[in-house]
Scaffold this active site. Sequence first.
Site, PDB file in Angstrom:
ATOM      1  CD  GLU A 271     -20.041 -36.744 -64.357  1.00 33.14           C
ATOM      2  OE1 GLU A 271     -20.335 -36.484 -63.355  1.00 33.14           O
ATOM      3  OE2 GLU A 271     -20.298 -38.330 -64.520  1.00 33.14           O
ATOM      4  CB  CYS A 310     -22.679 -36.293 -61.308  1.00 34.22           C
ATOM      5  SG  CYS A 310     -22.965 -37.597 -62.454  1.00 34.22           S
TER       6      CYS A 310
END
Length: 700
Positions: A271, A310
């Site tokens: 990720e 993120c």
Amino acid sequence: MTSTAVAPEATTVETVPSFVQGEWWTPPADASAGVPVRDASTGEILATVNTDGLDLAGVVNYGRTVGQRELGKLTFHQRALKLKELAQYLNGRREEFYTSSFKTGATKIDSMVDIDGGIGVLFTFGSKGRRELPNSQVVVDGPMEVLSKDGSFAGEHIYTRIPGVAAQINAFNFPVWGMLEKFAPAFIAGVPTIVKPATPTGYVAAVVVKAIVESGILPEGSLQLISGSARTLLDHLDYRDLLAFTGSASTANSLKSHVNVVQGGVRFTSETDSLNAAILGPDAVPGTPEFDAFIKSVVTEMTVKAGQKCTSIRRTIVPQDLVSDVVSAIGARVDERVVVGDPRAEGVTMGALASLEQLADVRAAVQAMLDAGGELAYGTLDSPSVTSLDGTVGVVEGGAFMSPVVLSWADVDSEAVHSLEAFGPVSSVIGYADLDDAVRLAARGGGSLVASVCTNDPAVARELVTGIAAHHGRVLMLNREDARSSTGHGSPVPHLVHGGPGRAGGGEELGGIRSVMHHMQRTAIQGSPNMLTAVTGVWHTGSDRNFTVETEGTHPFRKSLATLRIGDAVRSELRQVTLEDITAFANSTGDTFYAHTNQEAAQANPFFPGIVAHGYLLLSWAAGLFVEPAPGPVLANYGLENLRFITPVAAGDSIRVTLTAKKITPRETDEYGEVAWDAVLTNQNDEIVATYDVLTLVEK
């Protein structure tokens, strides 16, 4: 998990300790100097981080042996209960975790997102593991496939845990949530975890692991912590293991090109960088609830964790004629709501970035965007005046503080706005011409973790969501109906997938039980129904039955879980259906559908020979045919599953039911369990009339 060694407090020791091979470890006295870790708000050195001399091969082997052995003693339900117990324990120690978290620059709300969010993941998987998985160690995936005419050879898919370790390399922004959201599904699967947190905030992860060890809840080897560099960790992993990475795309690319990933079969998920977008629908003009919700969402994502998420909104995509309105509204909300400073100071709502190095990186990224044509629409790159711990306001030289920044773009197709990420309190406002243009601009991010679509027009929502969905791992639809209840653009939830395609890493975490399966191997097994039953613990059609009334003189409903066995069965006598029965059922229930009441109309239907019995009449009779009426051990019938009506039953036909104990699931915390019974209705010609599963609760 127990240890004879006592872990020193991570915030007061010289070196942040690792927890490996069942004990706390720090480098030997002659090791090289460690990397200093500083308070993000003051610059004070808190500790050093050093793994010189750490036996990484031994760490991996310990997980594969001791961890696998101890976790293998537990079922899915037993592991799930331990997660719940651990969550309750950690919940009682949150305040000490907050104390450490403040030093990373996180406010109380930021810390709650990280710490409470991580504990919440444990609660969720503790619950879902018991509700959605069997109380065993094998998961059956899909129905049995009959592979021979006589039914003696069949196949199906099962999941069993991978035989290695789940290693995780985490980012600095969520030292607790990032660790626990990866740990929980691995633990449920029965796979031991090795945690490698990021250096700047890894001391917070160490404090939480210290509490976990002190709880004594986890089996030995379930969790190990590496506090510091682990550059050669991948050298020791192979096809038995999984590596989950969160961080930069460049590091992810380096890891996924490692020979043990490319050729050795290490399962790798990542990720990474993500230029997430929020799209304002053309109907969401100033003055609408959608416009207000949109501005609130953008500012929240810019300032929570100082924008170091993120999932933060990096590209704010709005109708071209609303660009100035959006910029003004963002600026006004920041001016009104955001106070930058030491998160331990009264009134502060946005803390520091995680480190001075991170601050330099963010400023450099913003400057590169300005050089590429972006304009500073709100904010400044100068060092801000901030509120210090003592309440004074001024510039703190040692603190990694930055004001929120909004950029605007004359050239909405500038490569910089769609490729450069400033990982801080920064967002760009981009104007679109029409919905197709909005979809095109969102896709320019090259794959993202999440996007928001803010509109109250269903047609707009449908066009935008279907246009951008394949470019994103998650899409939030925001309007007046869910603005207050929504968990928000930037908040992954453990029930739903977290990850995204392309630049976002192409990985997938969370997603409820889906993420447990990432830590398991799906295997096709073939054999006789009896052998499939033996492996899975679930009775398969064609397997042996024990008709207990004939063999033992006992109806299976008279058996508790202590004596009931898979394959125990009962077969009823035939019962004939009459036209009077069908008519009476129709009249008493009000179900006068023509197939049950009109001979001519029923005969005209290609599915029916004439008037036929109601399916639910047959089910009711079936219950009467198989039930044993005395109290206990069967406590309740709580449902039917997989019901199918196959052959119609006309007046004059007869039915019987065969009931077989298919799946037995004891409940770990109750004095009863669940039994699923395979039910088959057949007619006088042994043709199958209906199939379904009867679900009962049975005393242990």
